[in-house]
Design a protein around this motif. Structure first.
Motif, PDB file in Angstrom:
ATOM      1  N   PHE A   1       6.339  17.344  -8.115  1.00 28.64           N
ATOM      2  CA  PHE A   1       5.430  17.496  -6.993  1.00 28.64           C
ATOM      3  C   PHE A   1       4.772  16.175  -6.674  1.00 28.64           C
ATOM      4  CE2 PHE A   1       2.378  18.288 -10.370  1.00 28.64           C
ATOM      5  CZ  PHE A   1       1.153  17.880  -9.876  1.00 28.64           C
ATOM      6  N   ASP A   2       4.462  16.028  -5.399  1.00 29.90           N
ATOM      7  CA  ASP A   2       3.840  14.818  -4.890  1.00 29.90           C
ATOM      8  C   ASP A   2       2.462  15.152  -4.345  1.00 29.90           C
ATOM      9  OD1 ASP A   2       6.243  13.527  -5.373  1.00 29.90           O
ATOM     10  OD2 ASP A   2       6.900  13.620  -3.293  1.00 29.90           O
ATOM     11  N   ILE A   3       1.589  14.180  -4.394  1.00 28.46           N
ATOM     12  CA  ILE A   3       0.272  14.262  -3.777  1.00 28.46           C
ATOM     13  C   ILE A   3       0.167  13.039  -2.870  1.00 28.46           C
ATOM     14  CG2 ILE A   3      -2.224  14.243  -4.157  1.00 28.46           C
ATOM     15  CD1 ILE A   3      -1.696  15.520  -6.886  1.00 28.46           C
ATOM     16  N   SER A   4      -0.393  13.224  -1.674  1.00 32.18           N
ATOM     17  CA  SER A   4      -0.447  12.091  -0.755  1.00 32.18           C
ATOM     18  C   SER A   4      -1.708  12.112   0.097  1.00 32.18           C
ATOM     19  CB  SER A   4       0.786  12.092   0.144  1.00 32.18           C
ATOM     20  OG  SER A   4       0.798  13.235   0.967  1.00 32.18           O
ATOM     21  N   THR A   5      -1.833  11.082   0.919  1.00 35.21           N
ATOM     22  CA  THR A   5      -2.926  10.975   1.881  1.00 35.21           C
ATOM     23  C   THR A   5      -2.326  11.133   3.279  1.00 35.21           C
ATOM     24  OG1 THR A   5      -2.669   8.594   2.218  1.00 35.21           O
ATOM     25  CG2 THR A   5      -4.092   9.299   0.399  1.00 35.21           C
ATOM     26  N   SER A   6      -3.182  11.082   4.276  1.00 28.51           N
ATOM     27  CA  SER A   6      -2.697  11.056   5.655  1.00 28.51           C
ATOM     28  C   SER A   6      -2.086   9.679   5.920  1.00 28.51           C
ATOM     29  CB  SER A   6      -3.850  11.311   6.625  1.00 28.51           C
ATOM     30  OG  SER A   6      -4.705  10.192   6.670  1.00 28.51           O
ATOM     31  N   PHE A   7      -1.506   9.511   7.070  1.00 31.97           N
ATOM     32  CA  PHE A   7      -0.936   8.222   7.461  1.00 31.97           C
ATOM     33  C   PHE A   7      -1.934   7.428   8.297  1.00 31.97           C
ATOM     34  CE2 PHE A   7       2.717  10.723   6.386  1.00 31.97           C
ATOM     35  CZ  PHE A   7       3.611   9.828   5.845  1.00 31.97           C
ATOM     36  N   LYS A   8      -3.213   7.746   8.174  1.00 27.30           N
ATOM     37  CA  LYS A   8      -4.231   7.152   9.044  1.00 27.30           C
ATOM     38  C   LYS A   8      -5.328   6.414   8.294  1.00 27.30           C
ATOM     39  CE  LYS A   8      -3.508  10.701  12.499  1.00 27.30           C
ATOM     40  NZ  LYS A   8      -4.097  11.784  13.275  1.00 27.30           N
ATOM     41  N   GLU A   9      -5.115   6.063   7.042  1.00 30.06           N
ATOM     42  CA  GLU A   9      -6.156   5.379   6.284  1.00 30.06           C
ATOM     43  C   GLU A   9      -6.303   3.951   6.803  1.00 30.06           C
ATOM     44  OE1 GLU A   9      -8.085   7.081   4.383  1.00 30.06           O
ATOM     45  OE2 GLU A   9      -6.829   8.858   4.468  1.00 30.06           O
ATOM     46  N   PRO A  10      -7.535   3.450   6.967  1.00 31.56           N
ATOM     47  CA  PRO A  10      -7.750   2.148   7.610  1.00 31.56           C
ATOM     48  C   PRO A  10      -7.372   0.925   6.770  1.00 31.56           C
ATOM     49  CG  PRO A  10      -9.848   3.072   6.919  1.00 31.56           C
ATOM     50  CD  PRO A  10      -8.798   4.124   6.682  1.00 31.56           C
ATOM     51  N   THR A  11      -7.397   1.055   5.439  1.00 26.50           N
ATOM     52  CA  THR A  11      -7.083  -0.076   4.558  1.00 26.50           C
ATOM     53  C   THR A  11      -6.267   0.416   3.367  1.00 26.50           C
ATOM     54  OG1 THR A  11      -9.046   0.204   3.165  1.00 26.50           O
ATOM     55  CG2 THR A  11      -9.289  -1.206   5.127  1.00 26.50           C
ATOM     56  N   PRO A  12      -5.584  -0.499   2.669  1.00 22.58           N
ATOM     57  CA  PRO A  12      -4.869  -0.098   1.455  1.00 22.58           C
ATOM     58  C   PRO A  12      -5.823   0.513   0.416  1.00 22.58           C
ATOM     59  CG  PRO A  12      -4.206  -2.303   2.107  1.00 22.58           C
ATOM     60  CD  PRO A  12      -5.353  -1.918   2.990  1.00 22.58           C
TER      61      PRO A  12
ATOM     62  N   ARG B   1       2.685   5.025  -4.776  1.00 22.10           N
ATOM     63  CA  ARG B   1       3.300   4.179  -3.759  1.00 22.10           C
ATOM     64  C   ARG B   1       2.298   3.968  -2.629  1.00 22.10           C
ATOM     65  NH1 ARG B   1       9.122   7.163  -3.756  1.00 22.10           N
ATOM     66  NH2 ARG B   1       9.526   6.705  -5.930  1.00 22.10           N
ATOM     67  N   LEU B   2       2.354   2.807  -2.027  1.00 20.43           N
ATOM     68  CA  LEU B   2       1.452   2.453  -0.950  1.00 20.43           C
ATOM     69  C   LEU B   2       2.280   1.856   0.176  1.00 20.43           C
ATOM     70  CD1 LEU B   2      -1.543   2.068  -0.052  1.00 20.43           C
ATOM     71  CD2 LEU B   2      -1.455  -0.154  -1.181  1.00 20.43           C
ATOM     72  N   SER B   3       2.058   2.326   1.406  1.00 27.33           N
ATOM     73  CA  SER B   3       2.839   1.800   2.524  1.00 27.33           C
ATOM     74  C   SER B   3       2.017   1.786   3.806  1.00 27.33           C
ATOM     75  CB  SER B   3       4.111   2.629   2.729  1.00 27.33           C
ATOM     76  OG  SER B   3       3.787   3.984   2.968  1.00 27.33           O
ATOM     77  N   PHE B   4       2.471   0.971   4.760  1.00 26.22           N
ATOM     78  CA  PHE B   4       1.816   0.881   6.058  1.00 26.22           C
ATOM     79  C   PHE B   4       2.742   1.453   7.117  1.00 26.22           C
ATOM     80  CE2 PHE B   4       0.799  -1.183  10.067  1.00 26.22           C
ATOM     81  CZ  PHE B   4      -0.546  -0.858  10.166  1.00 26.22           C
ATOM     82  N   HIS B   5       2.175   2.268   7.997  1.00 27.34           N
ATOM     83  CA  HIS B   5       2.917   2.869   9.105  1.00 27.34           C
ATOM     84  C   HIS B   5       2.185   2.538  10.403  1.00 27.34           C
ATOM     85  CE1 HIS B   5       5.446   5.192   6.316  1.00 27.34           C
ATOM     86  NE2 HIS B   5       4.381   5.131   5.561  1.00 27.34           N
ATOM     87  N   ASP B   6       2.744   2.904  11.513  1.00 27.45           N
ATOM     88  CA  ASP B   6       2.145   2.584  12.813  1.00 27.45           C
ATOM     89  C   ASP B   6       0.706   3.057  12.948  1.00 27.45           C
ATOM     90  OD1 ASP B   6       4.477   1.369  13.666  1.00 27.45           O
ATOM     91  OD2 ASP B   6       5.250   3.191  14.596  1.00 27.45           O
ATOM     92  N   THR B   7       0.372   4.154  12.313  1.00 28.46           N
ATOM     93  CA  THR B   7      -0.968   4.730  12.477  1.00 28.46           C
ATOM     94  C   THR B   7      -1.946   4.336  11.387  1.00 28.46           C
ATOM     95  OG1 THR B   7      -0.221   6.728  11.344  1.00 28.46           O
ATOM     96  CG2 THR B   7      -0.117   6.722  13.758  1.00 28.46           C
ATOM     97  N   GLY B   8      -1.482   3.670  10.340  1.00 28.03           N
ATOM     98  CA  GLY B   8      -2.373   3.237   9.269  1.00 28.03           C
ATOM     99  C   GLY B   8      -1.700   3.250   7.913  1.00 28.03           C
ATOM    100  N   TRP B   9      -2.517   3.146   6.872  1.00 26.15           N
ATOM    101  CA  TRP B   9      -2.033   3.092   5.494  1.00 26.15           C
ATOM    102  C   TRP B   9      -1.831   4.494   4.939  1.00 26.15           C
ATOM    103  CZ3 TRP B   9      -0.390  -1.214   3.149  1.00 26.15           C
ATOM    104  CH2 TRP B   9      -0.721  -2.424   3.737  1.00 26.15           C
TER     105      TRP B   9
END
Length: 88
Positions: A55-66, A32-40
């Motif tokens: 189980f889930d694996i994710s990134t931070s909410f601060k990535e600059p691009t999709p 899943r890919l989403s945009f939040h106030d602080t980034g992708w």
């Protein structure tokens, strides 16, 4: 004019890369890919063979691009698999 064409080409390449990466990640689970106030942000619900387990694996909410979010997600998946799964 040439610079505009080069930028358009790069944008199309990034879109293709993003689509290819998302498609590739489906072999591990449901990305899943989403945009939040602080980034992708990218996240994947991993395929699990055990009943009542997930189980889930994710990134931070601060990535600059999709694309950056999906690349980071792929790196996180690979690091997790190397750390916790022993292939025989």
């Amino acid at each position: 004019m040439e610079l505009q064409l080069k930028e358009k080409h790069q944008a199309k390449m990034q879109e293709a890369d993003l689509a290819d990466l998302l498609t590739e990640l489906t072999r591990y689970g449901r990305p899943r890919l989403s945009f939040h106030d602080t980034g992708w942000h990218a996240k994947i619900e991993m395929h699990v063979e055990s009943a009542c387990a997930s189980f889930d694996i994710s990134t931070s909410f601060k990535e600059p691009t999709p694309l950056a979010a999906v690349v980071k997600l792929k790196q996180n998946i690979e690091a997790t698999l190397k750390k916790y799964i022993t292939l025989k």
